[in-house]
Each structure stands twice: as C-alpha cells, then as structure tokens.
Design an enzyme around this catalytic site. Sequence first.
Site, PDB file in Angstrom:
ATOM      1  N   GLU A  60      42.972  47.843  42.394  1.00  0.00           N
ATOM      2  CA  GLU A  60      42.979  46.405  42.621  1.00  0.00           C
ATOM      3  C   GLU A  60      42.257  45.693  41.481  1.00  0.00           C
ATOM      4  O   GLU A  60      41.255  46.190  40.977  1.00  0.00           O
ATOM      5  CB  GLU A  60      42.283  46.093  43.957  1.00  0.00           C
ATOM      6  CG  GLU A  60      42.864  46.867  45.133  1.00  0.00           C
ATOM      7  CD  GLU A  60      41.960  46.898  46.358  1.00  0.00           C
ATOM      8  OE1 GLU A  60      41.115  45.984  46.481  1.00  0.00           O
ATOM      9  OE2 GLU A  60      42.090  47.827  47.174  1.00  0.00           O
ATOM     10  N   GLU A  74      42.997  37.111  49.714  1.00  0.00           N
ATOM     11  CA  GLU A  74      42.362  37.789  50.851  1.00  0.00           C
ATOM     12  C   GLU A  74      41.013  37.135  51.110  1.00  0.00           C
ATOM     13  O   GLU A  74      40.307  36.750  50.170  1.00  0.00           O
ATOM     14  CB  GLU A  74      42.170  39.270  50.544  1.00  0.00           C
ATOM     15  CG  GLU A  74      41.438  40.054  51.629  1.00  0.00           C
ATOM     16  CD  GLU A  74      41.123  41.484  51.222  1.00  0.00           C
ATOM     17  OE1 GLU A  74      40.494  42.195  52.026  1.00  0.00           O
ATOM     18  OE2 GLU A  74      41.483  41.884  50.097  1.00  0.00           O
TER      19      GLU A  74
END
Length: 402
Positions: A204, A315
């Site tokens: 990520e 997120e």
Amino acid sequence: MAQPSILISMLFIVSSLFVTSVLSRSIPNQTIKLDKLSRIRAQLEKINKPAVKTINSPDGDIIDCVLFHDQPAFDLPELKDQKTTLKLPEWPVGYNSSKDTSTGDENIQLWSASSEECPGGTVPILRTTEQDLLRVSNIIRFGKKDKVKKRHEYAVAYASGDQYYGAKTNINIWAPKTNQFEFSLAQVWLLSGTRQNNDLNSIEAGWQVQPELYWDTNPRLFGYWTRDTYQSTGCYNTLCPGFVQTNKRITLGAAIKPISSYNGKQFDMNFKIWKDPKSGNWWLSIGSRILIGYWPSSLFTGLKSHAERIEFGGEIVNSAVNGHTTTQMGSGHFPEKGLFKKSAYFRNLYFVNSKNQYVSFPVSNLRTHVEDPNCYDIKLLSGKVFGTHFYYGGPGKNPKCP
C-alpha cells in the site's frame, strides 16, 4: 489527660503509617513508569539507526541520514548479505511520463526543500521519538495496524480476476480533519490472498493523516506491507525491517507539500508501484520517474508472483461509540456537482500487465465499494483529460449520517 510523651509516640506511629502507605502506592507506580520507559528506549534502539547526519526540519520532523546498509530493512536475514551495488528496476512501458503534470519534484517535503539532502551512501529515515511511543497503547506494535477491531470505512474503486504486476494513478493531496485515534488516507492497494485464510498479502502507498502515528495532522507520504493479514508481519514506512529506502531527498513518513484547497489550487501526485521483472522486487515511484525504494520480493508469499486485486481510494477509521465519527475523507466533501476543486480525486488509473506494460483501466473493468454513501461516497467517471478517474470522500457525520 494523656502525657506529652504518649502523644508524641502516637503522632510518630500515625505519621509512619501514613508515609508507609504513600510509599507503598508511589513505589509501584514509579516502577511501572520506569519499566515503560526502559521498554520504550529498547524499542527506539531497534527502530532508529545510527545517523551520519541529522536534519531538523522546519515542520518539526527529525530526519536521520543513515548508511544505506544500516537502514532497518537490512536487519532481515535474507538481505544481510545482499551486494552493495543497487540495481535499478526496469520501468514499465506504454506511458508518456512527459505529459505528467503532477506535483512530483524532489522538493515535496519541507525538510529537503531548502536544498538539504543526505550525503552519498546514506538514506533519510524519519526519526521515531520517545513522545511517539508514549502516544500509543502498544509499544511493540508501534507502526503496525491496530489488531483491535475498529470500524474501517472505504470509498474505493477496485478490479480483480486477473494478474496484476503494478498500478499507476495520480492522487489528489488534501489534509482532512481527523479525530483522535483515527486516520484518513488515500492510497493504492496491491493484494493477493484472503483475510479469511489469514494469508492476505498487501502493498500500500499514498498519503495519510494519522495523528496517533505521527505528531501532527499534516498529510504524509507512506507505504505499508503485510503477508499475513496484518497479524504479525509488516508495518508503515521503515518502522520495521521491510521497505528499502533508496532516495536521498524524499522519505516515507515525512509530510507532503503543497496541499489542495477547496475552490482553490489543486495538487496531485503520481504514484507508481510495480514489480521489477528482473529482481521481482516491488518498486515505489512518485512524479515522473522519482524512485523512493522497494519492497523485496522475499517479504511476500502470494505477491512473490503477482497481485490478484487492485484497489484505489480512501479509507478512514471510525471509533465513535455514539453516532458516526466526524473524521473527513478526501476533501471532506461529497462527490457531487461541480466536482473539481471541491471533491478529492484519483485520475488516470492504470495497471501493469505481465509484459511490464501500462494498461489504462476501462471503467467497465472497475467496481466501486462504500459502506454508507450518506457518510462517504464515490463517483466513477471517464474523460479525455483525466482518463478513467473518480471523485470520492465526504464529511462523515452529517444530518444523513448521524
């Protein structure tokens, strides 16, 4: 009437009992504090490596210039004997980087904007301080995702069912407001395996606002990895052995500038993550061709071969007990009419195929996911300038998301 000697004796006994009581309470407390401090210092010794040069950034960060092979990644047994010659990766083809107008020069972080850089043979590492560890509940898991079940909410576009060897996109930079012990981020995920089997591999990268991990609310460049669904392996940035830092002027964990403003100037950054066909390592690049470093292939199981799923998006963590959190995602505004300069975006979504070629994602190949569109939402689009792109985000708690 009691004799003076008896009164004095009684007062002495009472005062002795009081002092003993106070000491019995304070000594254990002091012992606990000393034990915690000793554990903090031991953890700092693991994370922070000896510095050849130290740079005090105007924004408060401390950057240590560490010898390349002294950085945390080389604590890994499989990397200890790696040759000192760094082999550069083979770049994916099929994308004209000269057309990339993103924020992407080597002055995107304040510590190096005044021409400061690490000496040859060293790399910049953001120093972890005693105060950083005092902020967290679990010192040993500092830098790892919290194992405590927290509500994570997403607004993402994703693709699966193929073999992916990388991803590329431009991510709009914002500084969303976050509550304590919560975070807000925008990133790319490259995934293999599943949560159900605890074999999820993930790479990520993007930007995040996370006051618990860092000491402020600035958006910061970050990377993360795991190979066991965040259970015991992996961490943010270089807070455990894993990511190999190669750039001398940009480092994971440091704050990004400039930042987009509502109805004002917009800034985005081009992110590329891809698997080098020669070494098998997963490289991270920003801007046109600025290499930050790589995650060694040896870190992974499923991602040792390829990714099975790609995700792009935002997120947040919602730890609110009564009602929804007010932590913002993206710009803090929904993807509604008059999107540009108001909603956060990802543009020009690409993946890398088995031939090390960039392939533009058709909108038809992507699906979207949100938990509650009244809190955060996403709008997937296609156009000549932004290619396949989307706007996303929201304010969190509002009249429709109580």
